[in-house]
Design an enzyme around this catalytic site. Structure first.
Site, short mmCIF file in Angstrom:
data_model
loop_
_atom_site.label_atom_id
_atom_site.label_comp_id
_atom_site.label_asym_id
_atom_site.label_seq_id
_atom_site.Cartn_x
_atom_site.Cartn_y
_atom_site.Cartn_z
N GLU A 60 0.83 -0.98 0.11
CA GLU A 60 0.16 -0.07 0.05
C GLU A 60 0.72 1.50 -0.01
O GLU A 60 1.19 2.12 0.96
CB GLU A 60 -0.95 -0.05 1.21
CG GLU A 60 -1.64 -1.39 1.22
CD GLU A 60 -3.01 -1.29 2.30
OE1 GLU A 60 -2.99 -0.22 3.22
OE2 GLU A 60 -3.64 -2.10 2.44
N GLU A 107 -5.11 -8.72 0.49
CA GLU A 107 -5.62 -8.31 2.21
C GLU A 107 -7.22 -8.65 1.59
O GLU A 107 -7.17 -7.37 0.53
CB GLU A 107 -4.87 -7.03 2.64
CG GLU A 107 -4.00 -7.31 2.85
CD GLU A 107 -3.45 -5.58 3.96
OE1 GLU A 107 -4.06 -5.31 4.34
OE2 GLU A 107 -2.51 -5.52 3.78
C1 FCB Z 1 -3.61 -2.00 5.72
C2 FCB Z 1 -2.65 -2.63 6.13
C3 FCB Z 1 -2.58 -3.81 7.44
C4 FCB Z 1 -3.67 -3.74 8.39
C5 FCB Z 1 -4.97 -3.42 7.63
C6 FCB Z 1 -6.63 -3.13 8.43
O1 FCB Z 1 -4.16 -0.82 5.38
O2 FCB Z 1 -1.45 -3.08 5.14
O3 FCB Z 1 -1.30 -3.10 7.84
O4 FCB Z 1 -4.05 -2.51 9.33
O5 FCB Z 1 -5.06 -2.58 6.59
#
Ligand code: FCB
Length: 451
Positions: A170, A359
Protein backbone atom coordinates in the site's frame (compact mmCIF):
# COMPACT_ATOMS: atom_id res chain seq x y z
CA UNK A 1 -19.94 -28.84 6.50
CA UNK A 2 -21.10 -25.25 6.76
CA UNK A 3 -23.73 -24.76 4.02
CA UNK A 4 -22.35 -21.45 2.81
CA UNK A 5 -18.85 -22.88 2.49
CA UNK A 6 -19.85 -25.32 -0.22
CA UNK A 7 -21.33 -22.95 -2.72
CA UNK A 8 -18.36 -20.83 -3.68
CA UNK A 9 -16.97 -23.19 -6.30
CA UNK A 10 -13.47 -21.74 -6.75
CA UNK A 11 -10.96 -23.36 -9.11
CA UNK A 12 -9.05 -26.26 -7.60
CA UNK A 13 -5.70 -24.50 -7.90
CA UNK A 14 -6.94 -21.26 -6.32
CA UNK A 15 -4.52 -20.20 -3.57
CA UNK A 16 -5.98 -19.70 -0.09
CA UNK A 17 -4.01 -17.67 2.42
CA UNK A 18 -3.81 -15.37 5.41
CA UNK A 19 -1.85 -12.13 5.88
CA UNK A 20 0.00 -10.35 8.67
CA UNK A 21 2.81 -7.80 8.89
CA UNK A 22 5.98 -7.74 10.97
CA UNK A 23 5.38 -4.67 13.11
CA UNK A 24 1.82 -5.65 13.91
CA UNK A 25 2.61 -9.09 15.33
CA UNK A 26 6.29 -9.73 16.07
CA UNK A 27 7.13 -7.77 19.23
CA UNK A 28 10.77 -8.38 20.31
CA UNK A 29 11.67 -4.87 19.21
CA UNK A 30 15.03 -4.93 20.96
CA UNK A 31 16.09 -8.47 20.27
CA UNK A 32 18.82 -10.00 18.14
CA UNK A 33 20.20 -6.73 16.89
CA UNK A 34 17.02 -5.21 15.41
CA UNK A 35 17.45 -1.47 14.80
CA UNK A 36 14.77 1.15 15.52
CA UNK A 37 12.12 1.87 12.90
CA UNK A 38 9.95 4.91 12.30
CA UNK A 39 7.09 3.13 14.02
CA UNK A 40 9.11 2.77 17.24
CA UNK A 41 9.70 6.52 17.20
CA UNK A 42 6.09 7.30 16.35
CA UNK A 43 4.71 5.08 19.12
CA UNK A 44 6.98 6.77 21.65
CA UNK A 45 5.41 10.18 20.93
CA UNK A 46 2.56 10.84 23.39
CA UNK A 47 -0.91 10.92 21.86
CA UNK A 48 0.00 9.19 18.60
CA UNK A 49 -1.47 5.75 19.36
CA UNK A 50 -4.88 5.10 20.89
CA UNK A 51 -4.70 4.11 24.53
CA UNK A 52 -0.91 4.68 24.51
CA UNK A 53 -0.47 1.16 23.07
CA UNK A 54 2.90 0.14 21.66
CA UNK A 55 4.08 -2.83 19.58
CA UNK A 56 6.69 -3.77 22.18
CA UNK A 57 5.23 -7.28 22.58
CA UNK A 58 2.31 -7.29 20.10
CA UNK A 59 1.46 -10.98 19.51
CA UNK A 60 4.95 -12.11 20.52
CA UNK A 61 5.08 -13.84 17.17
CA UNK A 62 8.87 -13.52 17.13
CA UNK A 63 8.95 -16.24 19.80
CA UNK A 64 5.63 -17.95 19.17
CA UNK A 65 5.84 -18.38 15.39
CA UNK A 66 5.84 -22.21 15.69
CA UNK A 67 2.40 -22.00 17.35
CA UNK A 68 1.18 -19.63 14.66
CA UNK A 69 2.42 -21.87 11.87
CA UNK A 70 0.63 -24.78 13.57
CA UNK A 71 -2.59 -22.72 13.55
CA UNK A 72 -2.15 -22.07 9.83
CA UNK A 73 -1.65 -25.77 9.21
CA UNK A 74 -4.93 -26.49 11.02
CA UNK A 75 -6.62 -23.82 8.94
CA UNK A 76 -5.32 -25.52 5.82
CA UNK A 77 -3.99 -22.44 4.01
CA UNK A 78 -1.76 -22.80 0.97
CA UNK A 79 0.17 -19.58 1.57
CA UNK A 80 1.14 -17.13 4.29
CA UNK A 81 1.76 -13.46 3.57
CA UNK A 82 4.00 -11.84 6.20
CA UNK A 83 6.48 -8.98 6.07
CA UNK A 84 10.19 -8.77 6.71
CA UNK A 85 11.24 -6.02 9.11
CA UNK A 86 13.97 -4.09 7.28
CA UNK A 87 15.59 -2.97 10.54
CA UNK A 88 16.04 -6.59 11.67
CA UNK A 89 18.06 -7.22 8.51
CA UNK A 90 19.88 -3.88 8.26
CA UNK A 91 19.54 -2.17 11.65
CA UNK A 92 20.51 1.19 10.14
CA UNK A 93 18.95 0.60 6.76
CA UNK A 94 22.28 0.22 4.97
CA UNK A 95 25.40 -1.90 4.99
CA UNK A 96 26.09 -5.43 6.15
CA UNK A 97 23.24 -7.79 7.00
CA UNK A 98 22.48 -8.76 10.59
CA UNK A 99 22.66 -12.59 10.45
CA UNK A 100 20.29 -13.03 13.41
CA UNK A 101 17.59 -11.06 11.65
CA UNK A 102 17.89 -13.21 8.55
CA UNK A 103 17.94 -16.35 10.71
CA UNK A 104 14.55 -15.51 12.18
CA UNK A 105 12.86 -15.33 8.77
CA UNK A 106 14.78 -18.38 7.62
CA UNK A 107 13.40 -20.38 10.58
CA UNK A 108 9.89 -19.10 9.90
CA UNK A 109 10.14 -20.09 6.23
CA UNK A 110 11.40 -23.57 7.08
CA UNK A 111 8.55 -24.04 9.54
CA UNK A 112 6.03 -23.00 6.87
CA UNK A 113 7.54 -25.24 4.20
CA UNK A 114 7.50 -28.18 6.60
CA UNK A 115 3.70 -27.77 6.70
CA UNK A 116 3.34 -27.27 2.95
CA UNK A 117 2.53 -23.55 3.30
CA UNK A 118 4.11 -21.30 0.73
CA UNK A 119 5.89 -18.26 2.24
CA UNK A 120 4.87 -14.96 0.65
CA UNK A 121 6.99 -12.18 2.14
CA UNK A 122 6.39 -8.46 1.71
CA UNK A 123 9.60 -6.46 1.82
CA UNK A 124 8.14 -3.19 3.05
CA UNK A 125 5.08 -2.96 5.25
CA UNK A 126 5.74 0.61 6.49
CA UNK A 127 8.51 0.04 9.07
CA UNK A 128 11.38 2.09 7.61
CA UNK A 129 14.63 1.97 9.60
CA UNK A 130 14.78 5.21 11.60
CA UNK A 131 18.31 5.90 10.35
CA UNK A 132 16.95 6.19 6.80
CA UNK A 133 14.20 8.51 7.98
CA UNK A 134 16.89 10.67 9.58
CA UNK A 135 18.45 10.88 6.11
CA UNK A 136 15.17 12.10 4.57
CA UNK A 137 13.18 8.87 4.34
CA UNK A 138 11.17 8.48 1.15
CA UNK A 139 11.74 12.12 0.23
CA UNK A 140 15.33 11.10 -0.42
CA UNK A 141 15.91 9.36 -3.74
CA UNK A 142 18.74 7.37 -2.17
CA UNK A 143 16.16 5.42 -0.10
CA UNK A 144 15.07 3.71 -3.34
CA UNK A 145 18.61 2.37 -3.81
CA UNK A 146 18.80 1.33 -0.19
CA UNK A 147 15.56 -0.64 -0.65
CA UNK A 148 16.93 -2.46 -3.70
CA UNK A 149 20.03 -3.36 -1.67
CA UNK A 150 17.83 -4.70 1.14
CA UNK A 151 15.84 -6.76 -1.40
CA UNK A 152 19.08 -8.22 -2.75
CA UNK A 153 20.32 -9.21 0.73
CA UNK A 154 17.04 -10.90 1.60
CA UNK A 155 16.76 -12.73 -1.73
CA UNK A 156 20.33 -13.98 -1.51
CA UNK A 157 19.56 -15.67 1.79
CA UNK A 158 15.93 -16.74 1.33
CA UNK A 159 15.47 -16.91 -2.44
CA UNK A 160 16.13 -20.64 -2.61
CA UNK A 161 12.96 -21.33 -0.58
CA UNK A 162 10.61 -18.47 -1.43
CA UNK A 163 8.89 -18.42 -4.80
CA UNK A 164 6.38 -15.56 -4.34
CA UNK A 165 7.57 -12.05 -3.42
CA UNK A 166 5.79 -8.77 -2.72
CA UNK A 167 7.82 -5.55 -2.78
CA UNK A 168 5.59 -2.97 -1.09
CA UNK A 169 2.39 -2.85 0.89
CA UNK A 170 0.00 0.00 0.00
CA UNK A 171 2.17 2.85 -1.22
CA UNK A 172 -0.96 5.06 -1.09
CA UNK A 173 -1.66 4.55 2.63
CA UNK A 174 2.00 4.88 3.55
CA UNK A 175 2.21 8.13 1.61
CA UNK A 176 -1.05 9.68 2.71
CA UNK A 177 -1.35 8.53 6.33
CA UNK A 178 2.39 8.86 7.01
CA UNK A 179 3.32 11.95 5.00
CA UNK A 180 0.21 13.91 3.94
CA UNK A 181 -1.98 13.83 7.06
CA UNK A 182 0.40 12.39 9.63
CA UNK A 183 -1.77 9.86 11.47
CA UNK A 184 0.85 7.14 10.79
CA UNK A 185 4.64 7.15 11.06
CA UNK A 186 6.62 9.21 10.25
CA UNK A 187 3.82 11.65 11.16
CA UNK A 188 4.37 14.30 8.50
CA UNK A 189 1.59 16.65 7.37
CA UNK A 190 2.53 17.79 3.91
CA UNK A 191 -0.83 17.72 2.17
CA UNK A 192 -0.40 17.38 -1.58
CA UNK A 193 3.34 17.94 -1.38
CA UNK A 194 4.02 14.23 -1.48
CA UNK A 195 4.86 13.44 -5.08
CA UNK A 196 8.48 12.67 -4.26
CA UNK A 197 7.40 10.15 -1.59
CA UNK A 198 5.12 8.32 -4.02
CA UNK A 199 7.68 8.48 -6.77
CA UNK A 200 10.57 7.17 -4.67
CA UNK A 201 8.39 4.37 -3.27
CA UNK A 202 7.44 3.30 -6.81
CA UNK A 203 11.00 3.74 -8.05
CA UNK A 204 12.24 1.59 -5.17
CA UNK A 205 9.70 -1.04 -6.22
CA UNK A 206 11.10 -1.08 -9.77
CA UNK A 207 14.69 -1.24 -8.54
CA UNK A 208 13.84 -4.02 -6.09
CA UNK A 209 12.14 -6.04 -8.84
CA UNK A 210 15.34 -5.71 -10.92
CA UNK A 211 17.47 -6.76 -7.93
CA UNK A 212 15.22 -9.74 -7.20
CA UNK A 213 15.14 -10.91 -10.82
CA UNK A 214 18.94 -10.83 -10.95
CA UNK A 215 19.13 -13.33 -8.07
CA UNK A 216 15.97 -15.43 -8.01
CA UNK A 217 15.41 -18.53 -10.13
CA UNK A 218 13.51 -17.93 -13.39
CA UNK A 219 10.13 -19.10 -12.08
CA UNK A 220 10.00 -16.64 -9.17
CA UNK A 221 6.75 -14.70 -8.91
CA UNK A 222 7.09 -11.00 -8.07
CA UNK A 223 4.33 -8.48 -7.39
CA UNK A 224 3.25 -5.58 -5.22
CA UNK A 225 0.25 -5.18 -2.88
CA UNK A 226 -1.74 -1.99 -3.48
CA UNK A 227 -4.86 -0.83 -1.70
CA UNK A 228 -7.61 -0.10 -4.15
CA UNK A 229 -11.17 1.11 -4.14
CA UNK A 230 -13.45 2.97 -6.44
CA UNK A 231 -14.69 6.36 -5.26
CA UNK A 232 -18.44 6.83 -5.13
CA UNK A 233 -19.69 10.42 -5.57
CA UNK A 234 -22.21 11.69 -3.01
CA UNK A 235 -24.49 12.88 -5.82
CA UNK A 236 -24.67 12.91 -9.60
CA UNK A 237 -23.68 16.60 -9.67
CA UNK A 238 -20.68 17.32 -11.88
CA UNK A 239 -18.55 18.61 -9.04
CA UNK A 240 -19.09 15.52 -6.89
CA UNK A 241 -18.28 13.31 -9.85
CA UNK A 242 -15.14 15.32 -10.45
CA UNK A 243 -14.18 14.86 -6.78
CA UNK A 244 -14.58 11.08 -7.18
CA UNK A 245 -12.52 11.16 -10.36
CA UNK A 246 -9.74 13.10 -8.61
CA UNK A 247 -9.70 10.80 -5.60
CA UNK A 248 -9.34 7.79 -7.87
CA UNK A 249 -6.53 9.60 -9.67
CA UNK A 250 -4.70 10.21 -6.39
CA UNK A 251 -5.35 6.78 -4.95
CA UNK A 252 -5.77 4.04 -7.47
CA UNK A 253 -4.33 5.51 -10.68
CA UNK A 254 -1.35 7.42 -9.26
CA UNK A 255 -0.13 4.25 -7.56
CA UNK A 256 -0.94 1.77 -10.33
CA UNK A 257 -0.72 3.52 -13.72
CA UNK A 258 3.07 3.98 -13.37
CA UNK A 259 3.45 0.24 -12.62
CA UNK A 260 1.27 -0.99 -15.48
CA UNK A 261 1.26 1.86 -18.03
CA UNK A 262 4.60 3.48 -17.20
CA UNK A 263 3.02 6.92 -16.72
CA UNK A 264 1.35 9.08 -14.09
CA UNK A 265 -2.32 10.05 -14.54
CA UNK A 266 -2.94 13.38 -16.24
CA UNK A 267 -5.22 14.47 -13.40
CA UNK A 268 -2.15 15.16 -11.26
CA UNK A 269 -1.60 18.25 -13.42
CA UNK A 270 -5.15 19.41 -12.66
CA UNK A 271 -4.29 19.24 -8.99
CA UNK A 272 -1.11 21.23 -9.58
CA UNK A 273 1.12 18.51 -8.18
CA UNK A 274 4.84 19.25 -8.41
CA UNK A 275 6.43 16.37 -10.28
CA UNK A 276 10.01 17.58 -10.24
CA UNK A 277 11.28 14.41 -8.52
CA UNK A 278 10.61 12.52 -11.79
CA UNK A 279 13.78 11.92 -13.84
CA UNK A 280 14.28 10.56 -17.33
CA UNK A 281 14.15 6.77 -17.35
CA UNK A 282 12.38 6.46 -13.99
CA UNK A 283 9.05 5.39 -15.43
CA UNK A 284 10.69 2.58 -17.38
CA UNK A 285 12.33 1.39 -14.16
CA UNK A 286 9.01 1.51 -12.32
CA UNK A 287 7.10 -0.40 -15.01
CA UNK A 288 8.96 -3.69 -14.60
CA UNK A 289 6.97 -6.68 -15.80
CA UNK A 290 5.09 -8.17 -12.83
CA UNK A 291 3.90 -11.72 -12.33
CA UNK A 292 0.92 -10.55 -10.32
CA UNK A 293 -0.81 -7.52 -8.88
CA UNK A 294 -1.79 -7.77 -5.21
CA UNK A 295 -4.96 -5.97 -4.21
CA UNK A 296 -5.93 -5.05 -0.68
CA UNK A 297 -9.64 -4.30 -0.52
CA UNK A 298 -11.76 -3.23 2.44
CA UNK A 299 -14.46 -0.84 1.16
CA UNK A 300 -15.26 1.72 -1.53
CA UNK A 301 -14.66 5.41 -0.79
CA UNK A 302 -17.55 7.90 -0.57
CA UNK A 303 -16.70 11.46 -1.59
CA UNK A 304 -18.04 14.85 -2.56
CA UNK A 305 -16.50 18.09 -3.67
CA UNK A 306 -15.01 20.13 -0.84
CA UNK A 307 -15.82 23.77 -0.17
CA UNK A 308 -13.41 26.15 -1.91
CA UNK A 309 -10.20 27.10 -0.11
CA UNK A 310 -9.08 23.65 1.08
CA UNK A 311 -5.86 21.97 -0.07
CA UNK A 312 -7.77 19.43 -2.18
CA UNK A 313 -11.19 19.77 -3.81
CA UNK A 314 -12.22 16.40 -2.36
CA UNK A 315 -13.95 15.61 0.90
CA UNK A 316 -14.86 12.25 2.44
CA UNK A 317 -18.57 11.87 2.95
CA UNK A 318 -20.76 9.53 4.97
CA UNK A 319 -21.59 6.22 3.29
CA UNK A 320 -25.31 5.48 2.85
CA UNK A 321 -27.05 4.88 6.18
CA UNK A 322 -28.24 1.38 5.31
CA UNK A 323 -24.71 0.02 5.07
CA UNK A 324 -23.32 -1.86 8.04
CA UNK A 325 -20.11 -0.43 9.58
CA UNK A 326 -17.17 -2.35 10.96
CA UNK A 327 -15.39 -1.45 14.18
CA UNK A 328 -13.10 0.79 12.10
CA UNK A 329 -16.20 2.68 10.97
CA UNK A 330 -15.67 1.33 7.46
CA UNK A 331 -18.81 0.55 5.43
CA UNK A 332 -19.48 -3.03 4.39
CA UNK A 333 -20.13 -2.91 0.66
CA UNK A 334 -19.11 -6.07 -1.17
CA UNK A 335 -20.55 -4.90 -4.51
CA UNK A 336 -17.73 -2.39 -4.47
CA UNK A 337 -15.30 -5.30 -4.62
CA UNK A 338 -16.57 -6.87 -7.85
CA UNK A 339 -17.06 -3.40 -9.28
CA UNK A 340 -13.41 -2.58 -8.58
CA UNK A 341 -12.13 -5.78 -10.17
CA UNK A 342 -14.21 -5.25 -13.30
CA UNK A 343 -12.99 -1.66 -13.51
CA UNK A 344 -9.36 -2.79 -13.31
CA UNK A 345 -9.87 -5.23 -16.14
CA UNK A 346 -11.51 -2.57 -18.27
CA UNK A 347 -8.87 0.04 -17.53
CA UNK A 348 -5.67 -2.01 -17.78
CA UNK A 349 -6.77 -4.73 -20.23
CA UNK A 350 -3.80 -6.70 -21.50
CA UNK A 351 -1.50 -4.81 -19.12
CA UNK A 352 -3.27 -6.25 -16.07
CA UNK A 353 -1.32 -9.18 -14.65
CA UNK A 354 -3.06 -12.00 -12.76
CA UNK A 355 -4.44 -10.78 -9.44
CA UNK A 356 -4.03 -11.97 -5.89
CA UNK A 357 -6.28 -10.47 -3.24
CA UNK A 358 -3.53 -9.84 -0.71
CA UNK A 359 -5.79 -8.42 2.04
CA UNK A 360 -9.50 -8.49 2.80
CA UNK A 361 -11.19 -8.72 6.17
CA UNK A 362 -12.95 -6.82 8.93
CA UNK A 363 -12.69 -5.74 12.56
CA UNK A 364 -15.65 -6.31 14.83
CA UNK A 365 -15.97 -6.15 18.62
CA UNK A 366 -15.64 -9.88 19.31
CA UNK A 367 -16.99 -11.13 22.62
CA UNK A 368 -15.49 -14.13 24.39
CA UNK A 369 -18.34 -16.18 25.88
CA UNK A 370 -18.38 -18.06 29.20
CA UNK A 371 -16.98 -21.17 27.51
CA UNK A 372 -14.15 -19.13 26.05
CA UNK A 373 -15.58 -19.28 22.51
CA UNK A 374 -15.71 -16.38 20.07
CA UNK A 375 -18.71 -16.41 17.82
CA UNK A 376 -18.13 -13.80 15.08
CA UNK A 377 -21.00 -14.08 12.59
CA UNK A 378 -20.45 -10.55 11.26
CA UNK A 379 -16.88 -11.39 10.18
CA UNK A 380 -18.11 -14.59 8.55
CA UNK A 381 -20.82 -12.63 6.70
CA UNK A 382 -18.27 -10.04 5.58
CA UNK A 383 -15.84 -12.64 4.26
CA UNK A 384 -18.57 -14.65 2.61
CA UNK A 385 -20.06 -11.64 0.84
CA UNK A 386 -16.62 -10.64 -0.43
CA UNK A 387 -15.81 -14.14 -1.63
CA UNK A 388 -19.11 -14.17 -3.52
CA UNK A 389 -18.29 -10.81 -5.08
CA UNK A 390 -14.86 -12.12 -6.00
CA UNK A 391 -16.34 -15.23 -7.58
CA UNK A 392 -18.70 -13.06 -9.64
CA UNK A 393 -15.82 -10.96 -10.93
CA UNK A 394 -13.92 -14.13 -11.83
CA UNK A 395 -16.98 -15.47 -13.68
CA UNK A 396 -17.00 -12.21 -15.62
CA UNK A 397 -13.43 -12.89 -16.71
CA UNK A 398 -11.15 -11.25 -14.12
CA UNK A 399 -8.08 -13.44 -13.61
CA UNK A 400 -7.76 -13.87 -9.83
CA UNK A 401 -5.42 -16.57 -8.57
CA UNK A 402 -5.72 -16.38 -4.79
CA UNK A 403 -7.12 -14.70 -1.69
CA UNK A 404 -5.50 -13.80 1.63
CA UNK A 405 -7.63 -12.91 4.66
CA UNK A 406 -6.46 -9.99 6.79
CA UNK A 407 -5.63 -11.26 9.32
CA UNK A 408 -4.50 -14.55 10.87
CA UNK A 409 -4.30 -12.96 14.33
CA UNK A 410 -5.75 -10.00 16.17
CA UNK A 411 -2.84 -7.55 16.16
CA UNK A 412 -1.47 -4.03 16.60
CA UNK A 413 -3.68 -1.98 14.30
CA UNK A 414 -1.27 0.97 13.90
CA UNK A 415 -2.60 4.24 15.33
CA UNK A 416 -5.72 2.44 16.57
CA UNK A 417 -3.66 0.23 18.88
CA UNK A 418 -5.03 -3.17 19.91
CA UNK A 419 -8.73 -2.30 20.06
CA UNK A 420 -9.78 -3.25 16.52
CA UNK A 421 -9.58 -7.01 16.12
CA UNK A 422 -9.16 -8.29 12.57
CA UNK A 423 -8.05 -11.84 13.38
CA UNK A 424 -9.50 -15.23 12.54
CA UNK A 425 -7.72 -16.07 15.78
CA UNK A 426 -8.38 -14.13 18.98
CA UNK A 427 -5.32 -13.06 20.97
CA UNK A 428 -5.51 -12.44 24.71
CA UNK A 429 -2.76 -9.84 25.03
CA UNK A 430 -2.25 -10.46 28.75
CA UNK A 431 -1.51 -14.17 28.35
CA UNK A 432 -0.80 -14.39 24.59
CA UNK A 433 -3.31 -17.18 24.42
CA UNK A 434 -4.60 -17.78 20.90
CA UNK A 435 -8.22 -18.90 20.42
CA UNK A 436 -9.57 -19.60 16.94
CA UNK A 437 -12.86 -17.77 16.36
CA UNK A 438 -15.89 -19.24 14.60
CA UNK A 439 -14.67 -17.49 11.43
CA UNK A 440 -11.47 -19.58 11.59
CA UNK A 441 -13.52 -22.74 11.41
CA UNK A 442 -15.69 -21.29 8.67
CA UNK A 443 -12.63 -20.36 6.57
CA UNK A 444 -11.13 -23.81 7.18
CA UNK A 445 -14.30 -25.32 5.70
CA UNK A 446 -14.30 -22.95 2.75
CA UNK A 447 -10.74 -23.97 1.93
CA UNK A 448 -11.49 -27.67 2.33
CA UNK A 449 -14.69 -27.48 0.24
CA UNK A 450 -12.99 -25.67 -2.62
CA UNK A 451 -10.00 -27.97 -2.98
C1 FCB B 1 -4.26 -2.24 5.65
C2 FCB B 1 -2.86 -2.53 6.12
C3 FCB B 1 -2.79 -3.61 7.18
C4 FCB B 1 -3.93 -3.51 8.17
C5 FCB B 1 -5.25 -3.40 7.45
C6 FCB B 1 -6.44 -3.36 8.36
O1 FCB B 1 -4.31 -0.95 5.14
O2 FCB B 1 -2.06 -2.93 5.04
O3 FCB B 1 -1.53 -3.54 7.80
O4 FCB B 1 -3.71 -2.44 9.01
O5 FCB B 1 -5.26 -2.28 6.62
Amino acid sequence: MHESAKKLDFPKDFLWGVSTSAYQIEGALHEDGRGPSIWDSFCSEPGRIANGDTAETACDHYHRYPDDVALMATLGVDAYRFSIAWSRIQPNGRGAANPKGLDFYSRLIDALLAKGISPTPTLFHWDLPQALQDAGGWFNRDTADRFAEFARIVAERLGDRVSRWITHNETFEHTVLGHAIGTHAPGQQLGLDIFSVVHHLLLSHGKAVQALRAILPAGAQIGIAQSMARARPASSRIKDRLAAHLLEALHLRMHTDPLLFGRYPLALRLLGIDRSALRAGDLATIAQPLNFLGINFYNPQYVRSAPKGGAVPIEATEPPMHLERTEMGWPVDANGFSELLLYLRKRYRAKLPPIFITENGAAFPDAVDAQGRIDDPRRIAYLQAHLHALRQAMDAGVDVRGYFVWSLLDNFEWAEGYRPRFGLVHVDYSTQQRTPKASFDWYRQVIAANR
